[in-house]
Design a protein around this motif. Sequence first.
Motif: not given
Length: 271
Positions: A197-202, A253-259
Amino acid sequence: EKLSDPSELLRHVHRAARARVGRYAADLEAAVAKRTEELARSNQELQSFASVVAHDLRSPLLTISGYCEILKEEFGPLLPQGAVEYLEQITMAAGRMGRLIDDLLDYSRVGRGRDPMRSVDLHVVVEQVRANLDAAIRDANAKIEVDRLPPVRGDQTQLIQLFQNLVGNAIKFRDARPIVVSIRCETEGAMHRFAIADNGIGIDPKDFERIFHVFQRLHGKEYPGTGIGLALCRKIVERHGGRIWLESQPGRGSTFYFTLPAADPRPDSAG
Protein backbone atom coordinates in the motif's frame (compact mmCIF):
# COMPACT_ATOMS: atom_id res chain seq x y z
CA GLU A 1 -23.25 -62.99 -30.57
CA LYS A 2 -26.71 -63.14 -29.03
CA LEU A 3 -26.83 -62.60 -25.30
CA SER A 4 -30.04 -63.64 -23.52
CA ASP A 5 -28.87 -63.40 -19.91
CA PRO A 6 -29.42 -59.76 -18.71
CA SER A 7 -26.46 -59.92 -16.35
CA GLU A 8 -24.19 -61.22 -19.10
CA LEU A 9 -25.49 -58.50 -21.42
CA LEU A 10 -24.72 -55.88 -18.78
CA ARG A 11 -21.18 -57.22 -18.34
CA HIS A 12 -20.70 -57.21 -22.11
CA VAL A 13 -21.86 -53.59 -22.39
CA HIS A 14 -19.63 -52.65 -19.46
CA ARG A 15 -16.57 -54.28 -21.06
CA ALA A 16 -17.30 -52.62 -24.39
CA ALA A 17 -17.77 -49.24 -22.73
CA ARG A 18 -14.52 -49.60 -20.77
CA ALA A 19 -12.66 -50.53 -23.93
CA ARG A 20 -14.07 -47.54 -25.77
CA VAL A 21 -13.34 -45.16 -22.89
CA GLY A 22 -9.81 -46.59 -22.71
CA ARG A 23 -9.29 -45.87 -26.42
CA TYR A 24 -10.67 -42.36 -26.01
CA ALA A 25 -8.43 -41.76 -22.99
CA ALA A 26 -5.37 -43.03 -24.86
CA ASP A 27 -6.21 -40.83 -27.87
CA LEU A 28 -6.76 -37.82 -25.60
CA GLU A 29 -3.52 -38.44 -23.72
CA ALA A 30 -1.62 -38.68 -26.98
CA ALA A 31 -3.24 -35.47 -28.27
CA VAL A 32 -2.43 -33.62 -25.02
CA ALA A 33 1.17 -34.85 -25.09
CA LYS A 34 1.52 -33.73 -28.70
CA ARG A 35 -0.01 -30.33 -27.97
CA THR A 36 2.18 -29.91 -24.87
CA GLU A 37 5.25 -30.68 -26.96
CA GLU A 38 4.13 -28.18 -29.60
CA LEU A 39 3.54 -25.48 -26.95
CA ALA A 40 6.92 -26.13 -25.34
CA ARG A 41 8.59 -25.88 -28.74
CA SER A 42 6.61 -22.74 -29.52
CA ASN A 43 7.63 -21.15 -26.19
CA GLN A 44 11.26 -22.01 -26.82
CA GLU A 45 11.05 -20.54 -30.32
CA LEU A 46 9.37 -17.42 -28.93
CA GLN A 47 12.10 -16.88 -26.35
CA SER A 48 14.82 -17.49 -28.95
CA PHE A 49 13.09 -15.05 -31.29
CA ALA A 50 12.79 -12.45 -28.52
CA SER A 51 16.47 -12.84 -27.63
CA VAL A 52 17.59 -12.48 -31.25
CA VAL A 53 15.35 -9.47 -31.85
CA ALA A 54 16.52 -7.86 -28.61
CA HIS A 55 20.16 -8.34 -29.59
CA ASP A 56 19.57 -7.02 -33.11
CA LEU A 57 17.74 -3.96 -31.77
CA ARG A 58 20.08 -3.26 -28.88
CA SER A 59 23.22 -3.11 -31.04
CA PRO A 60 22.04 -0.24 -33.27
CA LEU A 61 20.66 1.58 -30.23
CA LEU A 62 24.08 1.46 -28.59
CA THR A 63 25.61 2.72 -31.83
CA ILE A 64 23.15 5.63 -32.01
CA SER A 65 23.76 6.59 -28.38
CA GLY A 66 27.51 6.28 -28.83
CA TYR A 67 27.65 8.54 -31.88
CA CYS A 68 25.42 11.10 -30.15
CA GLU A 69 27.83 11.22 -27.21
CA ILE A 70 30.80 11.58 -29.57
CA LEU A 71 29.11 14.45 -31.41
CA LYS A 72 28.37 16.25 -28.12
CA GLU A 73 31.87 15.75 -26.74
CA GLU A 74 33.88 16.57 -29.88
CA PHE A 75 31.66 19.10 -31.63
CA GLY A 76 29.43 20.39 -28.81
CA PRO A 77 30.95 23.89 -28.69
CA LEU A 78 30.54 24.22 -32.48
CA LEU A 79 26.90 23.12 -32.55
CA PRO A 80 23.97 25.48 -32.10
CA GLN A 81 21.99 24.94 -28.90
CA GLY A 82 19.07 23.47 -30.85
CA ALA A 83 21.31 20.75 -32.31
CA VAL A 84 22.63 19.85 -28.85
CA GLU A 85 19.07 19.52 -27.58
CA TYR A 86 18.20 17.26 -30.53
CA LEU A 87 21.14 15.00 -29.67
CA GLU A 88 20.00 14.80 -26.06
CA GLN A 89 16.49 13.87 -27.17
CA ILE A 90 17.89 11.14 -29.43
CA THR A 91 19.97 9.77 -26.55
CA MET A 92 16.97 9.74 -24.18
CA ALA A 93 14.77 8.06 -26.82
CA ALA A 94 17.42 5.37 -27.35
CA GLY A 95 17.54 4.84 -23.58
CA ARG A 96 13.76 4.43 -23.41
CA MET A 97 13.87 1.91 -26.26
CA GLY A 98 16.62 -0.01 -24.46
CA ARG A 99 14.52 -0.22 -21.29
CA LEU A 100 11.53 -1.33 -23.34
CA ILE A 101 13.57 -4.14 -24.93
CA ASP A 102 14.78 -5.28 -21.49
CA ASP A 103 11.21 -5.28 -20.12
CA LEU A 104 9.89 -7.23 -23.11
CA LEU A 105 12.63 -9.81 -22.64
CA ASP A 106 11.74 -10.15 -18.95
CA TYR A 107 8.07 -10.55 -19.89
CA SER A 108 8.81 -13.26 -22.47
CA ARG A 109 10.93 -15.24 -19.98
CA VAL A 110 8.49 -15.38 -17.07
CA GLY A 111 6.71 -18.54 -18.17
CA ARG A 112 9.90 -20.55 -18.25
CA GLY A 113 11.52 -19.34 -15.03
CA ARG A 114 15.27 -19.34 -14.60
CA ASP A 115 15.28 -20.42 -10.94
CA PRO A 116 13.64 -23.54 -9.49
CA MET A 117 10.62 -23.23 -7.24
CA ARG A 118 11.83 -23.43 -3.65
CA SER A 119 11.26 -21.89 -0.24
CA VAL A 120 12.01 -18.15 -0.46
CA ASP A 121 12.69 -15.82 2.47
CA LEU A 122 10.77 -12.67 1.53
CA HIS A 123 12.78 -10.55 3.94
CA VAL A 124 15.82 -11.34 1.78
CA VAL A 125 13.73 -10.38 -1.26
CA VAL A 126 12.68 -7.06 0.30
CA GLU A 127 16.26 -6.21 1.32
CA GLN A 128 17.39 -6.81 -2.26
CA VAL A 129 14.57 -4.57 -3.49
CA ARG A 130 15.64 -1.84 -1.02
CA ALA A 131 19.20 -2.07 -2.37
CA ASN A 132 18.05 -1.96 -6.00
CA LEU A 133 15.78 1.04 -5.37
CA ASP A 134 18.13 2.83 -2.97
CA ALA A 135 18.57 5.91 -5.16
CA ALA A 136 14.83 6.29 -5.76
CA ILE A 137 14.04 5.77 -2.06
CA ARG A 138 16.57 8.43 -1.06
CA ASP A 139 15.43 10.86 -3.74
CA ALA A 140 11.79 10.56 -2.67
CA ASN A 141 12.66 10.37 1.05
CA ALA A 142 10.34 7.38 1.05
CA LYS A 143 9.57 5.33 4.16
CA ILE A 144 9.21 1.56 3.60
CA GLU A 145 7.35 -0.27 6.37
CA VAL A 146 7.54 -4.08 6.36
CA ASP A 147 5.55 -6.49 8.53
CA ARG A 148 6.80 -9.94 9.42
CA LEU A 149 6.65 -11.88 6.13
CA PRO A 150 6.34 -15.67 5.92
CA PRO A 151 8.41 -17.77 3.52
CA VAL A 152 6.74 -18.69 0.23
CA ARG A 153 7.40 -21.25 -2.45
CA GLY A 154 8.56 -19.53 -5.59
CA ASP A 155 11.20 -18.32 -8.00
CA GLN A 156 13.33 -15.85 -6.02
CA THR A 157 14.50 -13.88 -9.07
CA GLN A 158 10.92 -13.33 -10.23
CA LEU A 159 9.71 -12.47 -6.73
CA ILE A 160 12.35 -9.74 -6.56
CA GLN A 161 10.99 -8.42 -9.88
CA LEU A 162 7.44 -8.55 -8.51
CA PHE A 163 8.14 -6.67 -5.26
CA GLN A 164 10.50 -4.23 -6.97
CA ASN A 165 7.95 -3.28 -9.64
CA LEU A 166 5.20 -2.70 -7.08
CA VAL A 167 7.36 -0.80 -4.58
CA GLY A 168 9.02 1.15 -7.41
CA ASN A 169 5.61 2.18 -8.75
CA ALA A 170 4.51 3.27 -5.28
CA ILE A 171 7.54 5.55 -5.07
CA LYS A 172 7.25 6.82 -8.64
CA PHE A 173 3.54 7.69 -8.69
CA ARG A 174 3.55 10.12 -5.78
CA ASP A 175 2.49 13.68 -5.11
CA ALA A 176 3.99 16.33 -2.82
CA ARG A 177 3.28 14.37 0.38
CA PRO A 178 6.05 12.29 2.00
CA ILE A 179 5.67 8.82 0.51
CA VAL A 180 4.99 5.87 2.81
CA VAL A 181 4.92 2.30 1.45
CA SER A 182 3.77 -0.60 3.61
CA ILE A 183 4.18 -4.32 2.90
CA ARG A 184 1.80 -6.58 4.84
CA CYS A 185 0.73 -10.22 4.76
CA GLU A 186 -2.21 -12.37 5.84
CA THR A 187 -2.35 -16.17 5.69
CA GLU A 188 -5.21 -17.72 3.70
CA GLY A 189 -4.82 -21.48 4.01
CA ALA A 190 -2.26 -22.78 1.55
CA MET A 191 -1.80 -19.26 0.16
CA HIS A 192 -0.50 -16.04 1.66
CA ARG A 193 -2.18 -12.76 0.73
CA PHE A 194 0.19 -9.81 0.47
CA ALA A 195 -0.66 -6.12 0.32
CA ILE A 196 1.64 -3.32 -0.85
CA ALA A 197 0.00 0.00 0.00
CA ASP A 198 1.03 3.60 -0.63
CA ASN A 199 -0.29 7.13 -0.14
CA GLY A 200 0.43 8.22 -3.71
CA ILE A 201 -1.69 9.67 -6.51
CA GLY A 202 -4.06 6.69 -6.76
CA ILE A 203 -5.80 5.08 -9.74
CA ASP A 204 -9.30 5.49 -11.11
CA PRO A 205 -11.30 2.23 -10.67
CA LYS A 206 -12.20 2.24 -14.36
CA ASP A 207 -8.53 1.63 -15.15
CA PHE A 208 -8.02 -1.31 -12.77
CA GLU A 209 -8.05 -3.99 -15.47
CA ARG A 210 -6.36 -1.91 -18.15
CA ILE A 211 -3.17 -1.31 -16.16
CA PHE A 212 -2.37 -5.05 -16.11
CA HIS A 213 -2.16 -5.17 -19.91
CA VAL A 214 1.09 -4.73 -21.85
CA PHE A 215 1.93 -1.17 -23.02
CA GLN A 216 -0.88 0.42 -21.00
CA ARG A 217 0.17 3.68 -19.34
CA LEU A 218 -2.14 6.09 -17.53
CA HIS A 219 0.23 9.05 -17.33
CA GLY A 220 2.36 11.07 -19.70
CA LYS A 221 6.02 11.92 -19.70
CA GLU A 222 5.95 13.22 -16.11
CA TYR A 223 6.04 9.57 -14.99
CA PRO A 224 8.53 7.58 -17.09
CA GLY A 225 7.95 3.91 -17.85
CA THR A 226 7.37 1.30 -20.55
CA GLY A 227 3.84 0.15 -19.62
CA ILE A 228 5.00 -3.44 -19.03
CA GLY A 229 5.70 -3.51 -15.28
CA LEU A 230 2.24 -4.45 -13.99
CA ALA A 231 1.66 -6.91 -16.85
CA LEU A 232 4.90 -8.56 -15.76
CA CYS A 233 3.67 -8.61 -12.13
CA ARG A 234 0.46 -10.37 -13.15
CA LYS A 235 2.35 -12.94 -15.20
CA ILE A 236 4.73 -13.67 -12.31
CA VAL A 237 1.91 -14.03 -9.78
CA GLU A 238 -0.10 -16.30 -12.10
CA ARG A 239 2.97 -18.45 -12.76
CA HIS A 240 3.09 -18.99 -8.99
CA GLY A 241 -0.58 -20.03 -8.95
CA GLY A 242 -1.83 -16.78 -7.41
CA ARG A 243 -3.80 -13.74 -8.47
CA ILE A 244 -3.28 -9.98 -8.25
CA TRP A 245 -5.75 -7.12 -7.86
CA LEU A 246 -5.95 -3.65 -6.35
CA GLU A 247 -8.01 -1.11 -4.44
CA SER A 248 -7.53 2.58 -5.10
CA GLN A 249 -9.10 5.99 -5.55
CA PRO A 250 -7.53 9.05 -7.23
CA GLY A 251 -5.67 11.09 -4.62
CA ARG A 252 -6.03 8.42 -1.91
CA GLY A 253 -3.20 6.04 -2.72
CA SER A 254 -3.30 2.44 -3.93
CA THR A 255 -3.12 -1.02 -2.40
CA PHE A 256 -2.02 -3.92 -4.59
CA TYR A 257 -2.99 -7.37 -3.32
CA PHE A 258 -1.56 -10.67 -4.55
CA THR A 259 -1.43 -14.26 -3.37
CA LEU A 260 1.55 -16.61 -3.30
CA PRO A 261 1.81 -20.25 -2.19
CA ALA A 262 3.04 -20.95 1.33
CA ALA A 263 6.42 -22.66 1.57
CA ASP A 264 6.32 -26.42 1.92
CA PRO A 265 6.96 -27.26 5.60
CA ARG A 266 8.89 -30.36 4.55
CA PRO A 267 12.62 -30.19 3.72
CA ASP A 268 13.01 -28.08 0.60
CA SER A 269 13.70 -29.65 -2.75
CA ALA A 270 14.20 -27.96 -6.08
CA GLY A 271 11.52 -28.46 -8.67
